[in-house]
Design a protein around this motif. Structure first.
Motif, PDB file in Angstrom:
ATOM      1  N   PHE A 208       0.851  -1.185   0.000  1.00 27.40           N
ATOM      2  CA  PHE A 208       0.000   0.000   0.000  1.00 27.40           C
ATOM      3  C   PHE A 208       0.889   1.237   0.000  1.00 27.40           C
ATOM      4  CE2 PHE A 208      -3.004   2.829   2.585  1.00 27.40           C
ATOM      5  CZ  PHE A 208      -3.708   3.228   1.459  1.00 27.40           C
ATOM      6  N   TYR A 209       0.691   2.100  -1.007  1.00 23.63           N
ATOM      7  CA  TYR A 209       1.508   3.301  -1.181  1.00 23.63           C
ATOM      8  C   TYR A 209       0.639   4.544  -1.108  1.00 23.63           C
ATOM      9  CZ  TYR A 209       5.261   0.261  -2.952  1.00 23.63           C
ATOM     10  OH  TYR A 209       6.219  -0.706  -3.085  1.00 23.63           O
ATOM     11  N   ILE A 210       1.314   5.658  -0.840  1.00 26.41           N
ATOM     12  CA  ILE A 210       0.650   6.963  -0.851  1.00 26.41           C
ATOM     13  C   ILE A 210       1.478   7.914  -1.704  1.00 26.41           C
ATOM     14  CG2 ILE A 210       1.819   7.733   1.267  1.00 26.41           C
ATOM     15  CD1 ILE A 210      -0.700   9.317   1.935  1.00 26.41           C
ATOM     16  N   HIS A 211       0.787   8.726  -2.506  1.00 25.38           N
ATOM     17  CA  HIS A 211       1.429   9.744  -3.329  1.00 25.38           C
ATOM     18  C   HIS A 211       0.958  11.102  -2.826  1.00 25.38           C
ATOM     19  CE1 HIS A 211       2.552   6.848  -6.609  1.00 25.38           C
ATOM     20  NE2 HIS A 211       1.511   6.207  -6.090  1.00 25.38           N
ATOM     21  N   LYS A 212       1.904  11.965  -2.451  1.00 22.97           N
ATOM     22  CA  LYS A 212       1.573  13.325  -2.064  1.00 22.97           C
ATOM     23  C   LYS A 212       2.236  14.291  -3.043  1.00 22.97           C
ATOM     24  CE  LYS A 212       1.249  12.351   2.913  1.00 22.97           C
ATOM     25  NZ  LYS A 212       1.753  12.706   4.267  1.00 22.97           N
ATOM     26  N   PRO A 213       1.640  15.457  -3.239  1.00 23.67           N
ATOM     27  CA  PRO A 213       2.237  16.420  -4.168  1.00 23.67           C
ATOM     28  C   PRO A 213       3.673  16.764  -3.768  1.00 23.67           C
ATOM     29  CG  PRO A 213       0.004  17.079  -3.567  1.00 23.67           C
ATOM     30  CD  PRO A 213       0.364  15.926  -2.683  1.00 23.67           C
ATOM     31  N   SER A 214       4.564  16.711  -4.730  1.00 21.24           N
ATOM     32  CA  SER A 214       5.976  17.090  -4.553  1.00 21.24           C
ATOM     33  C   SER A 214       6.723  16.204  -3.563  1.00 21.24           C
ATOM     34  CB  SER A 214       6.083  18.561  -4.082  1.00 21.24           C
ATOM     35  OG  SER A 214       5.430  19.417  -4.995  1.00 21.24           O
ATOM     36  N   ILE A 215       6.137  15.035  -3.227  1.00 18.96           N
ATOM     37  CA  ILE A 215       6.793  14.114  -2.299  1.00 18.96           C
ATOM     38  C   ILE A 215       6.897  12.759  -2.967  1.00 18.96           C
ATOM     39  CG2 ILE A 215       6.644  12.947  -0.054  1.00 18.96           C
ATOM     40  CD1 ILE A 215       5.172  15.340   1.023  1.00 18.96           C
ATOM     41  N   PRO A 216       8.064  12.096  -2.882  1.00 15.05           N
ATOM     42  CA  PRO A 216       8.204  10.787  -3.534  1.00 15.05           C
ATOM     43  C   PRO A 216       7.185   9.774  -3.013  1.00 15.05           C
ATOM     44  CG  PRO A 216      10.346  11.644  -2.852  1.00 15.05           C
ATOM     45  CD  PRO A 216       9.306  12.534  -2.230  1.00 15.05           C
ATOM     46  N   ARG A 217       6.849   8.845  -3.866  1.00 14.59           N
ATOM     47  CA  ARG A 217       5.947   7.730  -3.526  1.00 14.59           C
ATOM     48  C   ARG A 217       6.469   7.015  -2.283  1.00 14.59           C
ATOM     49  NH1 ARG A 217       6.360   2.360  -5.947  1.00 14.59           N
ATOM     50  NH2 ARG A 217       4.350   1.329  -6.214  1.00 14.59           N
TER      51      ARG A 217
END
Length: 765
Positions: free
Chosen positions: A28-37
């Motif tokens: 399970f991954y999360i993607h945030k703006p301007s932050i690596p996966r």
């Protein structure tokens, strides 16, 4: 070619199962703006669940704990939750991505805390293309139901497809994902061979022609007896469960489904296609494991061919009226087939009671008094009942090592090579369990890790004349310092063994009973005291046993003799000494005073009851039959009195909850069901939270609190041999003592798997 049409025949199953579909392993991954996966859960599972609200569904990602793994923390040092839940809605931008590194799903959360974030679940390489596509289409079906507030079953393919976001070119996946400090290394890419295999599998599923050409295993068609008479004749859609895809596949539309009589009290189910070609013929019998669902307008059951192979069929009817007509006729025919007695002799009230036992989505009354919630709070509560209490239990369980060490898998094989097998299990309230094996008893000590240590063997059980005693029934007594036992070769005598001395020290004569078949304590926890008396059962009598009497040990003033034919098979007592007794006809009697008439007699279903248990407060009775388990709330909602103390009005008999294995799971297990007696967890001032039983090599548990709220999902653990007996360790429900023919083990409850995992593991064997 689009996969929707190929997979569109999926039947969601009955309402009682909260899990629609599950992928058992992934990251399970999360993607945030301007932050690596960033990887949140190294090992997790994705589940689509029902909620308490119609046409509302959840996507839940649960972290899977590995041995020795500490609680995860984010970069700020705060603990991460072990579950993340998302409401399924068309606005979440859900999509499937197939890349060289594997298959994944991405979406956006709709809650305020999810603003600007994208989530991703990467399926493990072992996840089949069937499972992936099943998960995808189920998500779109959930979106359809939320948008239109109606079932997707009759929806056109195009209406479901509108929620599909065409897969964009997948983003390159970094070789090293950013993870929290306490996380292990990011998952590695699959080998070239595995990637090729996955791509080929996806291509096969997306080729409708090739998918449809795969032959599903079908049972051979039986010859239908001639000279039959139709009882009911309706039209439906015939489906057969395919264990490879975990789906029911349509075999024929507009088939004729008939129940036919071919002799006195003999009935068959006959299904023929529109052209008159016979699809199946099956005699009505208890092991059919029949289930009716009004919500899904369907009837599911098991079919056993002449080679003992197990299949699961489903008939979907055009409407609820047709279903109800067929269900009523089925209940009537099944009753007559089992009881060899005319249905007309059963009262209208009892007829309704019996027919409801075949229905899986019965309307539940309030099992426990609870507050009213808003729709959002109710949805949360439905899936996380008693959350604070469960968190406390999980904290307590976390103290124990998950590894089942060798001493927790202790084998009991007495010397002598007599070929005897384990036959009885008695779990003590202190620190010992006892396993009967021929004329020997193995003694096991409970250790501090909820495991078992072999202690000793009590050998050569014999009476005062030197004849060996082979117990068929055992009962712990007098603070677990003694054990009372029955030998089937002399049913007029009970034997008391001193467990410290390891010898039979008393023989109790009990003449005039036609044989003592069962023993239970005066009350549920009387064995915790120095109480001397107990209750005995014969085929047609129940009586108090007092070993302090001279001569016969039966208390004459507390003996109730019934007419022949009752054939009592099981009994159980409550904390205050009320008694439940059951018989071979499926009848259950509730008494508050031994020697007097029963206050309540529940309708006879016809299937022999093999075991009984009762909650300490007497509110719930659980009765085990070979193919199913009945759970009955015996509190009268009108006067708030228990059925032990006052009879129910004739038209207000309690509706039973029928616990059973789903027919499609029985088909995957490839053997008929044969339950051992179901038990509640026990303990003074300990709330009953879990039910355990077994069938064949499978130990099965139900969450009692979820069952009371109408959710009948279960968990399973498979062994290499059939389970002889099982029961909880006294005072808790986290450890189950399991006796196999040649082994005894302590099973941590957390080691049982979800039904989806259990079926997958079964297929691999």
């Amino acid at each position: 070619m689009n996969v929707f049409k190929s997979l569109g025949k999926l039947i969601w199953g009955d309402e009682s199962n909260p899990e629609l579909v599950q992928i058992t392993s992934g990251q399970f991954y999360i993607h945030k703006p301007s932050i690596p996966r960033k990887c949140i859960y190294i090992d997790s599972m994705a589940t689509i669940r029902r909620t308490s609200q119609p046409h509302q569904y959840l996507l839940a990602i649960n972290r899977v704990f590995e041995e020795g793994e500490d609680d995860l923390q984010d970069e700020s040092g705060e603990d991460l939750d072990d579950e993340k839940v998302f409401l399924i809605d068309g606005a979440m931008q859900f999509r499937k991505v197939v890349a060289t590194t594997g298959t994944s799903f991405t979406w956006r959360g709709l809650a305020s805390e999810d603003a600007g974030m994208e989530y991703e679940f990467v399926c493990d390489d072992d996840t089949t293309a069937f499972t992936v596509n099943n998960f995808e289409i189920t998500t779109y079906q959930c979106m359809y139901e939320r948008k239109h507030q109606k079932s997707h079953i009759n929806a056109e393919d195009e209406a479901i497809e509108e929620f599909e976001i065409k897969t964009r070119k997948p983003k390159p996946v970094a070789s090293k994902a950013s993870t929290s400090k306490t996380s292990a290394k990011a998952p590695t890419s699959a080998s070239a061979a595995r990637i090729k295999k996955e791509k080929e599998s996806v291509q096969r599923v997306e080729s409708e022609e090739e998918y449809d050409s795969q032959e599903i295993d079908k049972p051979a068609v039986r010859t239908m007896p001639s000279g039959s008479e139709a009882v009911v004749d309706i039209v439906g859609e015939l489906n057969l469960f395919d264990a490879r895809t975990n789906m029911f596949m349509t075999q024929a539309d507009d088939v004729r489904c008939r129940l036919v009589r071919d002799g006195k009290f003999s009935y068959w189910l006959l299904v023929t296609a529109k052209d008159g070609v016979q699809q199946l013929a099956q005699p009505l019998e208890p092991r059919m494991n029949p289930v009716f669902s009004q919500k899904h307008v369907s009837f599911i059951w098991n079919y056993f061919d002449d080679k003992h192979n197990v299949f699961s069929w489903l008939i979907r009817f055009k409407d609820v009226i047709t279903l109800s007509k067929f269900q009523g006729s089925f209940g009537e025919c099944m009753y007559e087939a089992i009881n060899k007695e005319a249905w007309s002799k059963v009262s209208d009230v009892d007829q309704e009671y019996m027919i409801k036992t075949y229905q899986d989505d019965v309307e539940m009354k309030d099992a426990d008094s609870s507050s009213q919630y808003s729709s959002e709070e109710e949805e949360e509560e439905e899936y996380y009942p008693d959350e604070e209490q469960e968190e406390e239990e999980e904290e307590e369980e976390a103290k124990y090592d998950e590894e089942e060490s060798e001493d927790e898998e202790e084998t009991f094989v007495p010397s002598g090579g007599d070929g005897a097998k384990n036959s009885q299990l008695a779990v003590g309230y202190k620190d010992r369990s006892f396993v009967v094996r021929g004329n020997k008893i193995g003694v096991f000590k409970h250790n501090d890790r909820d495991g078992l240590d072999f202690s000793t063997t009590i050998k050569n059980l014999s009476n005062n004349k030197g004849r060996e005693v082979n117990p068929s029934k055992v009962l712990l007594h007098e603070q677990d310092t003694s054990m009372v036992m029955i030998d089937p070769r002399d049913l007029d005598t009970a034997y008391k063994m001193d467990l410290e001395y390891g010898k039979i020290v008393e023989e109790w004569n009990m003449p005039g009973t036609s044989g003592v078949l069962n023993l239970v304590g005066d009350s549920k926890y009387s064995h915790l005291t120095d109480n001397k008396t107990m209750i005995g059962l014969s085929k047609d009598a129940m009586f108090r046993i007092d070993p302090r009497l001279s001569g016969s040990k039966i208390v004459d003033s507390q003996m109730k003799q019934y007419a022949k034919g009752n054939n009592f098979t099981a009994a159980a007592t409550t904390t205050n000494g009320s008694l439940a007794v059951a018989g071979a006809k499926g009848d259950i009697k509730l008494l508050n005073d031994l020697g007097k008439n029963a206050k309540t007699a529940l309708p006879v279903l016809g299937d022999p009851i093999l075991g009984l248990d009762v909650t300490g407060n007497g509110r719930w009775v659980i009765a085990t039959c070979k193919n199913y388990i009945l759970l009955i709330d015996v509190l009268n909602p009108e006067n708030k009195r228990l059925g032990f103390d006052a009879s129910f009005p004739a038209k207000a008999k309690p509706a039973p909850i029928k616990l059973h294995l789903k027919p499609e799971h029985v088909a995957a297990m490839k053997q008929p069901v044969s339950f051992t007696p179901a038990r509640f967890n026990t303990g003074v001032n300990e709330e009953e939270k879990t039910i355990v039983a077994s069938t064949g090599p499978y130990v099965i548990t139900w969450n009692f609190r979820r069952v009371k709220n109408g959710h009948y999902d279960y968990q399973i653990k498979q062994y290499s041999d059939d389970v002889v007996a099982d029961n909880f360790k006294f005072g808790q429900d986290r450890s189950i003592i399991v006796a196999l023919p040649h082994d005894v083990t302590a099973l941590p409850k957390r080691n049982l798997s979800s039904l989806a995992d259990a079926i997958i593991q079964t297929r691999k064997k």
